[in-house]
Structures are given as structure tokens and as C-alpha cells.
Design a protein around this motif. Structure first.
Motif, PDB file in Angstrom:
ATOM      1  N   SER A 168      62.756 -46.280  53.363  1.00  0.00           N
ATOM      2  CA  SER A 168      64.245 -45.907  53.249  1.00  0.00           C
ATOM      3  C   SER A 168      65.300 -44.899  54.794  1.00  0.00           C
ATOM      4  O   SER A 168      66.368 -44.690  54.722  1.00  0.00           O
ATOM      5  CB  SER A 168      64.062 -44.671  52.866  1.00  0.00           C
ATOM      6  OG  SER A 168      63.563 -43.756  52.919  1.00  0.00           O
ATOM      7  N   ASP A 194      64.365 -45.489  47.122  1.00  0.00           N
ATOM      8  CA  ASP A 194      63.543 -46.508  47.949  1.00  0.00           C
ATOM      9  C   ASP A 194      62.269 -45.332  48.338  1.00  0.00           C
ATOM     10  O   ASP A 194      62.800 -43.975  48.363  1.00  0.00           O
ATOM     11  CB  ASP A 194      64.260 -47.593  48.738  1.00  0.00           C
ATOM     12  CG  ASP A 194      65.501 -48.141  49.075  1.00  0.00           C
ATOM     13  OD1 ASP A 194      65.208 -48.967  48.132  1.00  0.00           O
ATOM     14  OD2 ASP A 194      66.043 -48.658  50.102  1.00  0.00           O
ATOM     15  N   ARG A 254      68.927 -40.101  53.757  1.00  0.00           N
ATOM     16  CA  ARG A 254      68.930 -39.900  52.616  1.00  0.00           C
ATOM     17  C   ARG A 254      70.455 -39.655  51.436  1.00  0.00           C
ATOM     18  O   ARG A 254      71.055 -39.012  52.293  1.00  0.00           O
ATOM     19  CB  ARG A 254      68.385 -39.919  51.386  1.00  0.00           C
ATOM     20  CG  ARG A 254      66.422 -40.183  51.423  1.00  0.00           C
ATOM     21  CD  ARG A 254      65.839 -39.529  50.917  1.00  0.00           C
ATOM     22  NE  ARG A 254      64.505 -40.438  50.995  1.00  0.00           N
ATOM     23  CZ  ARG A 254      63.644 -40.183  50.118  1.00  0.00           C
ATOM     24  NH1 ARG A 254      63.363 -39.653  48.347  1.00  0.00           N
ATOM     25  NH2 ARG A 254      62.256 -40.902  50.522  1.00  0.00           N
TER      26      ARG A 254
END
Length: 127
Positions: free
Chosen positions: A97, A92, A101
């Protein structure tokens, strides 16, 4: 594995195609007569295998093995560029996001066939 190779390098006697030193067989008047190892090599590798940035860096280094199969040992010329990227991990936008991650990557013990595919892809395109 996909490979894009821009190969503008080497000397005629170095040219090898499917193991045959064809560069030594070419007549002088059929090809431009270069007396120095001019030029450069650019290789772009792409894959849909999920690889980490470090794995992609190692993958890019293996492109030189594929180049060498066509007869070039490389030179201290204008420069060579090898780049690899994977389309496997969609991310994203950073601002959407959140702080963490998540990536999927291939186990490093399974990379040998990926390296072989890299060498074969570069050799196929370059040779």
C-alpha cells in the motif's frame, strides 16, 4: 449494526425483559440458584459504517448500556470484554500500500444514531 453477546452474569432478581422485572417473579426451583454475581460478558459489535479506531472504541463502550437494559448493573467479577470493528475501509496489504493510508470516517457529530443502534442491538441479543 450487528451484535454477538455471550452473557453469563448477574443475579436472578436483576433480570429485566422489555421493562418487566421477570427475575423477581421466577420461582426458586425453575432456575439454578446462584447466590453470587458470577460470570462474564463478551460483546462483539460489527458494522459497515466507516468509523475510526477511536470511534469504534467509544462504540464498544456503549455496549454496556445495552447490557444494563436487561437489568445488570455489572459487577467486579471475572471480567467483561467489549470489542467493535468496521468492515467499511478495505486496506491493501501493508507491504503493497505504500507509506500513506486513506480512511473514510463518519463525522463525529453524526454518531448519536450509531450509539443508539448499538444499545438496541446489544439489548435485543442479550434480553
Amino acid at each position: 449494526m450487528g451484535a454477538l453477546v455471550q452473557a453469563n452474569h448477574g443475579l436472578r432478581p436483576w433480570l429485566t425483559i422489555t421493562g418487566t422485572p421477570v427475575g423477581k417473579l421466577l420461582q426458586e426451583d425453575l432456575v439454578a440458584n446462584l447466590k453470587s454475581k458470577q460470570g462474564s460478558i463478551i460483546v462483539i459489535l460489527t458494522t459497515d459504517i466507516p468509523l475510526s479506531p477511536g470511534q469504534l472504541e467509544r462504540l464498544a463502550r456503549h455496549a454496556s448500556i445495552g447490557i444494563s437494559k436487561s437489568g445488570s448493573p455489572g459487577s467486579n467479577g471475572k471480567g467483561d470484554i467489549f470489542f467493535a470493528f468496521s468492515t467499511a475501509n478495505e486496506m491493501d496489504l501493508p507491504q503493497l500500500s505504500g507509506p500513506w493510508r486513506h480512511m473514510t470516517t463518519l463525522n463525529k457529530n453524526l454518531l448519536d444514531p450509531v450509539y443508539m443502534a448499538t444499545v438496541e442491538a446489544v439489548d435485543e441479543v442479550n434480553g
